[in-house]
Scaffold this motif. Sequence first.
Motif, mmCIF file in Angstrom:
data_model
loop_
_atom_site.group_PDB
_atom_site.id
_atom_site.type_symbol
_atom_site.label_atom_id
_atom_site.label_comp_id
_atom_site.label_asym_id
_atom_site.label_seq_id
_atom_site.Cartn_x
_atom_site.Cartn_y
_atom_site.Cartn_z
ATOM 1 N N ALA A 157 21.866 -27.124 -33.776
ATOM 2 C CA ALA A 157 20.401 -27.111 -33.869
ATOM 3 C C ALA A 157 19.839 -25.696 -33.973
ATOM 4 C CB ALA A 157 19.790 -27.822 -32.664
ATOM 5 N N SER A 158 20.684 -24.692 -33.730
ATOM 6 C CA SER A 158 20.182 -23.306 -33.702
ATOM 7 C C SER A 158 19.570 -22.913 -35.033
ATOM 8 C CB SER A 158 21.305 -22.330 -33.382
ATOM 9 O OG SER A 158 22.109 -22.815 -32.370
ATOM 10 N N GLY A 159 20.254 -23.284 -36.133
ATOM 11 C CA GLY A 159 19.809 -22.878 -37.463
ATOM 12 C C GLY A 159 18.456 -23.462 -37.818
ATOM 13 N N ALA A 160 18.289 -24.770 -37.518
ATOM 14 C CA ALA A 160 17.078 -25.471 -37.931
ATOM 15 C C ALA A 160 15.860 -25.060 -37.111
ATOM 16 C CB ALA A 160 17.296 -26.983 -37.806
ATOM 17 N N LEU A 161 16.063 -24.724 -35.849
ATOM 18 C CA LEU A 161 14.934 -24.518 -34.941
ATOM 19 C C LEU A 161 14.158 -23.243 -35.269
ATOM 20 C CD1 LEU A 161 13.371 -25.504 -32.438
ATOM 21 C CD2 LEU A 161 14.905 -24.091 -31.058
ATOM 22 N N LYS A 162 12.884 -23.437 -35.556
ATOM 23 C CA LYS A 162 11.997 -22.291 -35.764
ATOM 24 C C LYS A 162 11.102 -22.201 -34.536
ATOM 25 C CE LYS A 162 13.189 -21.592 -40.198
ATOM 26 N NZ LYS A 162 14.547 -22.172 -39.892
ATOM 27 N N GLY A 163 10.953 -21.013 -34.016
ATOM 28 C CA GLY A 163 10.071 -20.839 -32.861
ATOM 29 C C GLY A 163 10.737 -21.305 -31.577
ATOM 30 N N ASP A 164 9.918 -21.719 -30.617
ATOM 31 C CA ASP A 164 10.460 -22.099 -29.311
ATOM 32 C C ASP A 164 9.933 -23.482 -28.921
ATOM 33 O OD1 ASP A 164 7.819 -21.821 -28.191
ATOM 34 O OD2 ASP A 164 8.129 -19.650 -28.244
ATOM 35 N N LYS A 165 10.255 -23.915 -27.709
ATOM 36 C CA LYS A 165 9.885 -25.265 -27.265
ATOM 37 C C LYS A 165 8.832 -25.219 -26.158
ATOM 38 C CE LYS A 165 14.285 -27.320 -28.754
ATOM 39 N NZ LYS A 165 15.315 -28.349 -28.487
ATOM 40 N N LYS A 166 8.065 -24.121 -26.131
ATOM 41 C CA LYS A 166 7.149 -23.903 -25.002
ATOM 42 C C LYS A 166 5.958 -24.848 -24.955
ATOM 43 C CE LYS A 166 8.186 -18.996 -24.481
ATOM 44 N NZ LYS A 166 7.695 -17.632 -24.723
ATOM 45 N N TYR A 224 13.566 -29.869 -38.481
ATOM 46 C CA TYR A 224 12.926 -28.698 -37.880
ATOM 47 C C TYR A 224 13.537 -28.312 -36.530
ATOM 48 C CZ TYR A 224 9.559 -29.998 -41.448
ATOM 49 O OH TYR A 224 8.973 -30.332 -42.637
ATOM 50 N N GLY A 225 14.548 -29.045 -36.088
ATOM 51 C CA GLY A 225 15.265 -28.666 -34.862
ATOM 52 C C GLY A 225 14.516 -28.933 -33.565
ATOM 53 N N HIS A 226 13.297 -29.493 -33.658
ATOM 54 C CA HIS A 226 12.520 -29.748 -32.438
ATOM 55 C C HIS A 226 12.829 -31.132 -31.865
ATOM 56 C CE1 HIS A 226 9.977 -26.322 -31.713
ATOM 57 N NE2 HIS A 226 9.785 -26.184 -33.021
ATOM 58 N N ASP A 227 12.489 -31.309 -30.566
ATOM 59 C CA ASP A 227 12.715 -32.601 -29.906
ATOM 60 C C ASP A 227 11.679 -33.637 -30.325
ATOM 61 O OD1 ASP A 227 14.329 -30.754 -28.639
ATOM 62 O OD2 ASP A 227 14.150 -31.699 -26.682
ATOM 63 N N GLY A 228 10.600 -33.181 -30.947
ATOM 64 C CA GLY A 228 9.540 -34.094 -31.363
ATOM 65 C C GLY A 228 9.273 -33.974 -32.853
ATOM 66 N N LEU A 229 8.474 -34.935 -33.369
ATOM 67 C CA LEU A 229 8.106 -34.920 -34.788
ATOM 68 C C LEU A 229 7.170 -33.753 -35.052
ATOM 69 C CD1 LEU A 229 7.423 -38.742 -35.216
ATOM 70 C CD2 LEU A 229 9.340 -37.453 -36.202
ATOM 71 N N VAL A 230 7.438 -33.050 -36.136
ATOM 72 C CA VAL A 230 6.642 -31.870 -36.469
ATOM 73 C C VAL A 230 5.823 -32.168 -37.724
ATOM 74 C CG1 VAL A 230 6.714 -29.401 -37.019
ATOM 75 C CG2 VAL A 230 8.507 -30.419 -35.587
ATOM 76 N N VAL A 231 4.500 -32.014 -37.602
ATOM 77 C CA VAL A 231 3.638 -32.144 -38.777
ATOM 78 C C VAL A 231 2.738 -30.913 -38.830
ATOM 79 C CG1 VAL A 231 1.797 -33.470 -39.892
ATOM 80 C CG2 VAL A 231 3.701 -34.667 -38.794
ATOM 81 N N ASP A 232 2.798 -30.217 -39.935
ATOM 82 C CA ASP A 232 2.039 -28.969 -40.118
ATOM 83 C C ASP A 232 2.267 -27.998 -38.961
ATOM 84 O OD1 ASP A 232 1.007 -30.035 -42.458
ATOM 85 O OD2 ASP A 232 -0.767 -30.864 -41.453
ATOM 86 N N GLY A 233 3.516 -27.915 -38.536
ATOM 87 C CA GLY A 233 3.855 -26.945 -37.494
ATOM 88 C C GLY A 233 3.482 -27.384 -36.081
ATOM 89 N N VAL A 234 2.909 -28.595 -35.930
ATOM 90 C CA VAL A 234 2.519 -29.072 -34.598
ATOM 91 C C VAL A 234 3.486 -30.177 -34.168
ATOM 92 C CG1 VAL A 234 0.693 -30.205 -33.265
ATOM 93 C CG2 VAL A 234 0.105 -28.520 -35.020
ATOM 94 N N ILE A 235 3.924 -30.147 -32.893
ATOM 95 C CA ILE A 235 4.799 -31.203 -32.383
ATOM 96 C C ILE A 235 3.918 -32.324 -31.849
ATOM 97 C CG2 ILE A 235 6.535 -31.776 -30.638
ATOM 98 C CD1 ILE A 235 6.643 -28.303 -31.604
#
Length: 333
Positions: free
Chosen positions: A217-226, A134-145
């Motif tokens: 990581a650009s392709g995988a990342l959905k949304g932002d890191k806010k 998912y391209g995020h710095d943390g584990l993503v479960v159901d869209g939540v980091i």
Amino acid sequence: MQPIFAPYPQSRFRRTRRTAALRALTQENTLTVGDLIWPVFIRDGGGPDQPIASMPGVARLSLDRVVEVAAEAADLGIPAICLFPYIDPALKTPDCHEAWNPENLANRAIRAIKAQVPGIAVMTDVALDPYNAYGHDGLVVDGVILNDETVAALVKMTLAQAEAGADILGPSDMMDGRIGAMRLALEGAGHKDVAILSYAAKYASAFYGPFRDAVGASGALKGDKKTYQMNPANSDEALRLVARDLAEGADMVMVKPGMPYLDICRRVKDAFGAPTYAYQVSGEYAMIRGAALNGWIDGEKAMLESLMAFKRAGCDGILTYFAPEVARLLRTP
Ligand code: PBG
């Protein structure tokens, strides 16, 4: 400081700017090669360097090449190199397990550099994004980091990197509690001398764009890191984060990005006096390099001026893609 003000013409500030000698004597800050940490992109496989379109002059390097450039950097006197792996998309998963594989690309690179160029300090990136589907710095479960589950994963990553011989670990993920967890795990495993340079005040920034291209990581990342990186509008929060990370056992702290956040560097240095670093990130590099390549600014002068600004803001060092170029310039008399 007590301002003493002699009115003109008793005071003429131009007196100390008149000649190069007088300017040198009154110069307040200095940039040296000892201030530089060089971020480098690594990849698996052989073959030539793969240029990164949005970072002219920067490329992804094979393991053989990274050992070569680490040796060059050491010869130039650059104290540290920081590794960022480009991971094969087939190895990116939702549970990010490649991140703590002792034989992953980053860990193999650490071992190769420490074996062949022992004098240079090797810094790593502790975050899941290169390994995350998912391209995020943390584990993503159901869209939540998830915070605490990510910290547990980062601890595994920490131990694998320390085992491989990393000198400085750079947690860049912005989860809460990771510094304390990493420090405890390192002590428990006998890695008491591994340093942690915390990305303590890391902002959710548009200036990371070219980096995400570089590590794929650009392709995988959905949304932002806010939800984990800081709001660019905040300043007091940076001090609370740095205080927290130092209290949890960080040896060094970082502000990131660099140039748009020099006010934060100064506040952090003044408040804590801890070893303080700034990351002149990919977008900052791209702006200076891009304008220079178009003939719009003098690239060399702009590069040196931008790096001096970090010293003036109180930083002890700078992560910069310009490191080898600057080191060569500083070496020539
Ligand atoms: C991610 C990470 C990023 C950078 C370093 N580590 C990007 C991000 O947070 O999305 C950015 C560095 C740069 O832009 O040069 N763990």
